[in-house]
Design a protein around this motif. Sequence first.
Motif, PDB file in Angstrom:
ATOM      1  N   SER A 259      -3.368  27.569   0.109  1.00 46.28           N
ATOM      2  CA  SER A 259      -4.833  27.625   0.868  1.00 46.28           C
ATOM      3  C   SER A 259      -4.990  26.214   1.461  1.00 46.28           C
ATOM      4  O   SER A 259      -5.158  25.650   0.812  1.00 46.28           O
ATOM      5  CB  SER A 259      -6.024  28.539   0.317  1.00 46.28           C
ATOM      6  N   ARG A 260      -5.575  26.109   2.806  1.00 48.41           N
ATOM      7  CA  ARG A 260      -5.660  24.840   2.960  1.00 48.41           C
ATOM      8  C   ARG A 260      -7.434  24.843   3.336  1.00 48.41           C
ATOM      9  O   ARG A 260      -8.358  26.005   2.946  1.00 48.41           O
ATOM     10  CB  ARG A 260      -5.574  24.502   4.255  1.00 48.41           C
ATOM     11  N   PHE A 261      -7.819  24.361   3.120  1.00 48.71           N
ATOM     12  CA  PHE A 261      -9.441  23.749   3.231  1.00 48.71           C
ATOM     13  C   PHE A 261     -10.041  22.415   3.879  1.00 48.71           C
ATOM     14  O   PHE A 261      -9.071  21.397   3.830  1.00 48.71           O
ATOM     15  CB  PHE A 261     -10.222  23.753   1.778  1.00 48.71           C
ATOM     16  N   PRO A 262     -11.023  22.205   4.255  1.00 48.98           N
ATOM     17  CA  PRO A 262     -11.622  20.616   4.831  1.00 48.98           C
ATOM     18  C   PRO A 262     -11.906  19.454   4.084  1.00 48.98           C
ATOM     19  O   PRO A 262     -13.005  19.904   2.432  1.00 48.98           O
ATOM     20  CB  PRO A 262     -12.388  20.886   5.884  1.00 48.98           C
ATOM     21  N   LEU A 263     -11.859  18.725   4.041  1.00 47.49           N
ATOM     22  CA  LEU A 263     -12.173  17.856   2.601  1.00 47.49           C
ATOM     23  C   LEU A 263     -12.687  15.854   3.313  1.00 47.49           C
ATOM     24  O   LEU A 263     -11.898  15.944   4.692  1.00 47.49           O
ATOM     25  CB  LEU A 263     -11.041  17.244   1.880  1.00 47.49           C
ATOM     26  N   GLU A 264     -13.314  15.392   2.635  1.00 49.72           N
ATOM     27  CA  GLU A 264     -13.586  13.911   2.632  1.00 49.72           C
ATOM     28  C   GLU A 264     -12.999  13.387   1.918  1.00 49.72           C
ATOM     29  O   GLU A 264     -12.827  13.080   0.848  1.00 49.72           O
ATOM     30  CB  GLU A 264     -15.273  13.636   3.057  1.00 49.72           C
ATOM     31  N   LEU A 265     -12.081  11.791   2.545  1.00 52.12           N
ATOM     32  CA  LEU A 265     -11.664  11.396   1.709  1.00 52.12           C
ATOM     33  C   LEU A 265     -12.361   9.959   2.248  1.00 52.12           C
ATOM     34  O   LEU A 265     -12.418   9.167   3.094  1.00 52.12           O
ATOM     35  CB  LEU A 265      -9.619  11.371   2.175  1.00 52.12           C
ATOM     36  N   THR A 266     -12.498   9.489   0.586  1.00 53.46           N
ATOM     37  CA  THR A 266     -12.546   7.998   0.964  1.00 53.46           C
ATOM     38  C   THR A 266     -11.987   7.094  -0.053  1.00 53.46           C
ATOM     39  O   THR A 266     -11.361   7.444  -0.597  1.00 53.46           O
ATOM     40  CB  THR A 266     -14.464   7.436   0.322  1.00 53.46           C
ATOM     41  N   SER A 267     -11.165   5.987   0.709  1.00 54.42           N
ATOM     42  CA  SER A 267      -9.847   5.112  -0.103  1.00 54.42           C
ATOM     43  C   SER A 267     -10.191   4.006   0.015  1.00 54.42           C
ATOM     44  O   SER A 267     -10.903   3.179   0.514  1.00 54.42           O
ATOM     45  CB  SER A 267      -8.851   5.113   1.258  1.00 54.42           C
ATOM     46  N   GLY A 268      -9.517   3.466  -1.095  1.00 53.48           N
ATOM     47  CA  GLY A 268     -10.092   1.875  -1.667  1.00 53.48           C
ATOM     48  C   GLY A 268      -8.217   1.290  -2.355  1.00 53.48           C
ATOM     49  O   GLY A 268      -7.358   1.988  -2.086  1.00 53.48           O
ATOM     50  N   HIS A 269      -8.352  -0.321  -2.147  1.00 56.59           N
ATOM     51  CA  HIS A 269      -7.042  -0.816  -1.897  1.00 56.59           C
ATOM     52  C   HIS A 269      -6.953  -2.138  -2.808  1.00 56.59           C
ATOM     53  O   HIS A 269      -8.272  -2.535  -2.904  1.00 56.59           O
ATOM     54  CB  HIS A 269      -6.732  -0.952  -1.141  1.00 56.59           C
ATOM     55  N   TRP A 270      -6.215  -1.721  -3.706  1.00 56.99           N
ATOM     56  CA  TRP A 270      -6.488  -2.995  -4.334  1.00 56.99           C
ATOM     57  C   TRP A 270      -4.492  -3.258  -4.705  1.00 56.99           C
ATOM     58  O   TRP A 270      -3.492  -2.620  -4.560  1.00 56.99           O
ATOM     59  CB  TRP A 270      -6.565  -2.694  -6.605  1.00 56.99           C
ATOM     60  N   GLU A 271      -4.222  -4.842  -5.227  1.00 58.66           N
ATOM     61  CA  GLU A 271      -3.267  -5.076  -5.311  1.00 58.66           C
ATOM     62  C   GLU A 271      -2.803  -5.624  -6.591  1.00 58.66           C
ATOM     63  O   GLU A 271      -3.493  -6.668  -6.720  1.00 58.66           O
ATOM     64  CB  GLU A 271      -2.557  -5.737  -3.879  1.00 58.66           C
ATOM     65  N   THR A 272      -1.504  -5.284  -7.790  1.00 59.35           N
ATOM     66  CA  THR A 272      -1.152  -6.791  -8.532  1.00 59.35           C
ATOM     67  C   THR A 272       0.177  -7.297  -8.100  1.00 59.35           C
ATOM     68  O   THR A 272       0.985  -6.929  -6.413  1.00 59.35           O
ATOM     69  CB  THR A 272      -1.193  -5.686  -9.407  1.00 59.35           C
ATOM     70  N   GLU A 273       0.761  -7.719  -9.021  1.00 58.24           N
ATOM     71  CA  GLU A 273       1.828  -8.764  -8.673  1.00 58.24           C
ATOM     72  C   GLU A 273       2.985  -8.056  -8.288  1.00 58.24           C
ATOM     73  O   GLU A 273       4.421  -8.033  -7.969  1.00 58.24           O
ATOM     74  CB  GLU A 273       2.614  -9.765  -9.760  1.00 58.24           C
ATOM     75  N   SER A 274       2.781  -6.227  -8.940  1.00 59.18           N
ATOM     76  CA  SER A 274       3.992  -5.747  -8.666  1.00 59.18           C
ATOM     77  C   SER A 274       3.755  -4.539  -8.095  1.00 59.18           C
ATOM     78  O   SER A 274       5.182  -3.980  -7.741  1.00 59.18           O
ATOM     79  CB  SER A 274       4.296  -4.563 -10.747  1.00 59.18           C
ATOM     80  N   ASP A 275       2.752  -4.199  -7.450  1.00 60.64           N
ATOM     81  CA  ASP A 275       2.787  -3.004  -6.760  1.00 60.64           C
ATOM     82  C   ASP A 275       1.469  -2.851  -5.916  1.00 60.64           C
ATOM     83  O   ASP A 275       1.187  -3.618  -6.542  1.00 60.64           O
ATOM     84  CB  ASP A 275       3.232  -1.840  -6.678  1.00 60.64           C
ATOM     85  N   GLN A 276       1.298  -2.363  -4.810  1.00 59.51           N
ATOM     86  CA  GLN A 276      -0.071  -1.781  -3.893  1.00 59.51           C
ATOM     87  C   GLN A 276      -0.771  -0.758  -4.599  1.00 59.51           C
ATOM     88  O   GLN A 276       0.342   0.177  -4.901  1.00 59.51           O
ATOM     89  CB  GLN A 276       0.389  -1.712  -3.033  1.00 59.51           C
ATOM     90  N   TYR A 277      -1.982  -0.511  -4.189  1.00 59.74           N
ATOM     91  CA  TYR A 277      -1.926   0.426  -4.493  1.00 59.74           C
ATOM     92  C   TYR A 277      -3.161   1.640  -4.709  1.00 59.74           C
ATOM     93  O   TYR A 277      -4.221   0.285  -3.753  1.00 59.74           O
ATOM     94  CB  TYR A 277      -2.746   0.939  -6.348  1.00 59.74           C
TER      95      TYR A 277
END
Length: 792
Positions: free
Chosen positions: A328-346
């Motif tokens: 089933s599908r539903f509407p959502l609100e998404l708030t994103s944040g970002h950070w980075e390490t020497e090994s990867d981005q998240y």
Amino acid sequence: MPLTYDAGLILLSIIVIFISSFIALNISGTLFRTTGKTRWKWLSLGALVMGLGIWSMHFIGMLASQMAMPITYNKPLVILSILPALVASGLAFAIISKPHVRKTEVIVGAIFITAGIVSMHYTGMAAMQMQATIEYNPFLWGMSVVIALVASLVAMLLLFYSRDRSGFFWLKIASAVFITIGVAGMHYTGMAAARFVSMDHLGDVSGGALDSSYMAFNVGGGMVLILLAAVLSLRSDKKVKSITDEYTRQFQSVIESATDGIVVIDSQQTVVQWNRGAENLFGYTKEEIEQQDIRTILPKEETNLYQTDFMSTDDKVIELTGVKKNGSRFPLELTSGHWETESDQYCSMIIRDITERRTNEARISNLVYLDSLTGLPNRRLFHDRVQATIDQAKEEETVFTILYLDLDQFKLVNDTYSHRVGDELLIEAAKRIESCIPKTDTLARLSGDEFTILLQNIDYKEAQVLAHQILEAFNQQFVLKDEAVFITLSIGASVFPINGKETEELMQNASISMNRVKEEGKNNVQFYTHEMNKSLSRKSKIALSIREGLERKEFSVHYQPQIDIATGRIVGVEALVRWQHPTFGMISPAEFIPIAEESGMILNIGDFVLRTACHQNKAWQDAGLDPFRVAVNISAKQFSQPNMAEIVTAALHESKLAPKYLELELTESIIQEAALAIAKMDQLKAMGIHLSIDDFGTGYSSLSYLKLFPVDTLKIDQYFTRNIQTDAKDAALVDTIIQMARNLDLNVIAEGVETIEQLAFLKAKGCHQAQGYYFQKPLVPEKITELYETVR
């Protein structure tokens, strides 16, 4: 040449390798939590501890092995022998300390450890300098390699299993034990595989060599380094682990206590963190969703999420559609944040279900923009669409039409059948109108029984055709409470840009056109003209001037004599209001009375006429004139007032006029509510007031009313009187009314008598009284006094 062993040194060698293995493995077990320079620092330290441990164990074991000949060691080979142990340990730890390790990589790490142990051992053996050669038993040599490999593999597997599990400290000890077995077992099995053959002809082998005492010093130094590394690693490990665990607990506590879904993904858009809120939201457990693609819950068609800037923008809030585990599908609100390490981005995402918010928004939108009864657009939405159409029409130079519709006789339906039935009629009327217009056009309900239609790209001719189609649709009956009801429409129209270029102007002009249809008989369509606006402007100014005109005494009362046909004497007068406007001059009552009725000011005018007439009649009596009645017209709104009797009583009391000298003229429309009308008329009649029915024959009253109502006089409308000489039917009607009144013992008076022929007809038929221009036009009070004196 036989070997003898020192048991103490053998035990020491085992202890050395166990301690160094445990320390090195403990360091490697925390490496997967570190990144960058910290990772390389601990990786190097772990490799150094393990390499030195293997190397130290070997040479302590060599010191434990005693032969009958002196032994020295080749310095370059001794130094070289430590390198395989260091390199192999470093490679193995680099593999086992990765954040994500496959079992095949664990096997590769074990092979590296084995290779380092074996290479170090046999390089160290090659560094021995003595009066003998070394031969190896192939079977025992192979066994030494197998022992090292099996033990290393078991140790690596135990380390892999225990590295991120608290409470499994014994697994690290077991892993160190197996490393110890592997190194010590390989060493002493390798020594057992070696056979030393004495060679007397070998030359001096002591040059550039290290003797046993020097080796003992080197081993001792290595031990000191191992112990120092042990202290540092244990303290650092405890500190790092304590900080890491604290941060982990805090982080887990925060995200698990959140009701919103919290999800963390890496640069490959793989889920690496999943809280209980996300589980409740989507239905997936943490074990089911971790390491899965984020598109499992956020579909690929949500392209906004996967644009290149998604992993590089903080505090980005978007709305999209999510997919639950059940599909089933539903509407959502998404708030994103970002950070980075020497090994990867998240990227961290806070996800909130906005189904309820969307539902509430839709409900509020409906309340704001839709009519609650019919579900049609309301005034606000209609205005918005008209404005949008105006903007488009200006750009494309097109025309459109607005129709303004009003149901005729709707109030009568409401009063007759109830408001609930009236609502049903409105719903059915809306459906009938909507069936006549294209789906691209907009039908709206403004209020009450008023509707509007926005006809896109339709000019005058097309709109006229469609309007007549709507009128024809209303020729069919409506069935209300199992009764057939017919109702008509009045339609006004305005065309953009001819009749206006703004929303309010177009709406107002369409409304003016509709009102003109109402005035001209209803059930028709009328397009706006400039003359209508002039008429409306005059009408509006008159409506606004009535109250001010009463205050400035611009209104006056004239009196038209009522004559006894048999004697020619004045038997009464009718009070008629006049208005001398400062701008418009004398305004006809036929013009301002309907306006006053619409605005409600008829009550003020009626009260003014009633009081003025009573005072004037008393003044005539005080001046010596023979008493006669003064007739005052009472409007429907006046008569419907609950305190009607009190108002009349107050006027009589103020003027001191006897009630028998006041006549109230009631129109047929007043007496439609029979029960209420009879009660009020009885109350007025009991006061001694004379009652008459004005304009008899022009309304819809039943003849039975003449029997029920306590009236004294019937007044024949001037329309019939005017035509009695030219229209046989009108003459017959007038004759009938006169005879009926006489039979019912009612007084009868004819209005609008203008010729002697009309008077002769009325006299011949037995009419009692008459008034009209044949006798006198309405006169000011002074003229009535003069006239009375003349005819008296």
